[in-house]
Design a protein around this motif. Structure first.
Motif, PDB file in Angstrom:
ATOM      1  N   UNK A 118       1.163  -1.167   0.073  1.00 57.90           N
ATOM      2  CA  UNK A 118       0.041   0.164  -0.025  1.00 57.90           C
ATOM      3  C   UNK A 118       1.006   1.223  -0.136  1.00 57.90           C
ATOM      4  N   UNK A 119       1.931   1.236   0.783  1.00 57.85           N
ATOM      5  CA  UNK A 119       2.724   2.466   0.897  1.00 57.85           C
ATOM      6  C   UNK A 119       3.526   2.739  -0.366  1.00 57.85           C
ATOM      7  N   UNK A 120       4.048   1.560  -0.979  1.00 56.54           N
ATOM      8  CA  UNK A 120       4.808   1.880  -2.157  1.00 56.54           C
ATOM      9  C   UNK A 120       3.914   2.219  -3.332  1.00 56.54           C
ATOM     10  N   UNK A 124       4.118   6.045  -5.045  1.00 55.04           N
ATOM     11  CA  UNK A 124       4.195   5.802  -6.742  1.00 55.04           C
ATOM     12  C   UNK A 124       3.146   6.555  -7.576  1.00 55.04           C
ATOM     13  N   UNK A 125       2.003   6.663  -6.671  1.00 57.59           N
ATOM     14  CA  UNK A 125       1.036   7.298  -7.543  1.00 57.59           C
ATOM     15  C   UNK A 125       1.206   8.749  -7.386  1.00 57.59           C
ATOM     16  N   UNK A 126       1.506   9.060  -5.850  1.00 61.79           N
ATOM     17  CA  UNK A 126       1.558  10.790  -5.705  1.00 61.79           C
ATOM     18  C   UNK A 126       2.684  11.029  -6.514  1.00 61.79           C
ATOM     19  N   UNK A 127       4.048  10.473  -6.504  1.00 56.00           N
ATOM     20  CA  UNK A 127       5.050  10.847  -7.247  1.00 56.00           C
ATOM     21  C   UNK A 127       5.044  11.073  -8.884  1.00 56.00           C
ATOM     22  N   UNK A 128       4.095  10.196  -9.404  1.00 54.59           N
ATOM     23  CA  UNK A 128       3.658  10.491 -10.772  1.00 54.59           C
ATOM     24  C   UNK A 128       3.063  11.687 -11.051  1.00 54.59           C
ATOM     25  N   UNK A 129       2.444  12.279  -9.923  1.00 53.37           N
ATOM     26  CA  UNK A 129       1.882  13.748 -10.230  1.00 53.37           C
ATOM     27  C   UNK A 129       2.363  14.916  -9.293  1.00 53.37           C
ATOM     28  N   UNK A 130       3.670  14.638  -9.143  1.00 55.80           N
ATOM     29  CA  UNK A 130       4.350  15.573  -8.571  1.00 55.80           C
ATOM     30  C   UNK A 130       4.224  15.926  -6.990  1.00 55.80           C
ATOM     31  N   UNK A 131       3.371  15.119  -6.447  1.00 56.59           N
ATOM     32  CA  UNK A 131       2.955  15.313  -4.905  1.00 56.59           C
ATOM     33  C   UNK A 131       3.908  14.745  -3.909  1.00 56.59           C
TER      34      UNK A 131
END
Length: 131
Positions: A118-120, A124-131
């Motif tokens: 879940x954490x990974x 990853x989703x947040x990083x894809x969007x610059x968060x």
């Protein structure tokens, strides 16, 4: 609200995640907790780890109590959420959301085993969007 696009099974619950960028100039990672309630896939909790106004919902389909997160005190909303999960707070949160039967059936070992994935995925989703 639609179920997140990335779903991880964790015993009696599922953790669904997606990025929401459609909220009045705000957005960020959305983490949802789902379970079967009386034969229906039900959103029990939703955590909107938004950049400007992070908040979470108890029982989005059952009263929808919304609480703002003080990002000054809590820090990063996603890390705050993952810390709550690691500390075993999911069961009481599900109870407060109005789903005592689901809370009683929560397999904490299965949930904790799924938590690294879940954490990974969330990061990853947040990083894809610059968060």
């Amino acid at each position: 609200m639609d179920k997140g696009t990335k779903v991880i099974a964790a015993g009696a619950v599922e953790v669904a995640m997606s990025y929401r960028g459609d909220i009045l100039g705000d957005g960020g990672l959305c983490v949802q907790i789902y379970a079967d309630v009386d034969g229906r896939d039900t959103e029990l909790l939703r955590f909107d780890c938004f950049a400007e106004a992070p908040h979470y919902h108890y029982g989005p389909e059952l009263g929808n109590e919304r609480l703002m997160l003080d990002a000054t005190a809590a820090g990063d909303p996603l890390e705050w959420l993952l810390d709550r999960f690691e500390r075993g707070r999911l069961r009481p949160m599900i109870e407060r959301a109005g789903y005592p039967g689901v809370a009683a059936s929560l397999d904490e070992d299965a949930f904790q085993a799924a938590l690294p994935s879940v954490g990974d995925e969330a990061r990853a989703i947040a990083a894809q969007h610059g968060s």
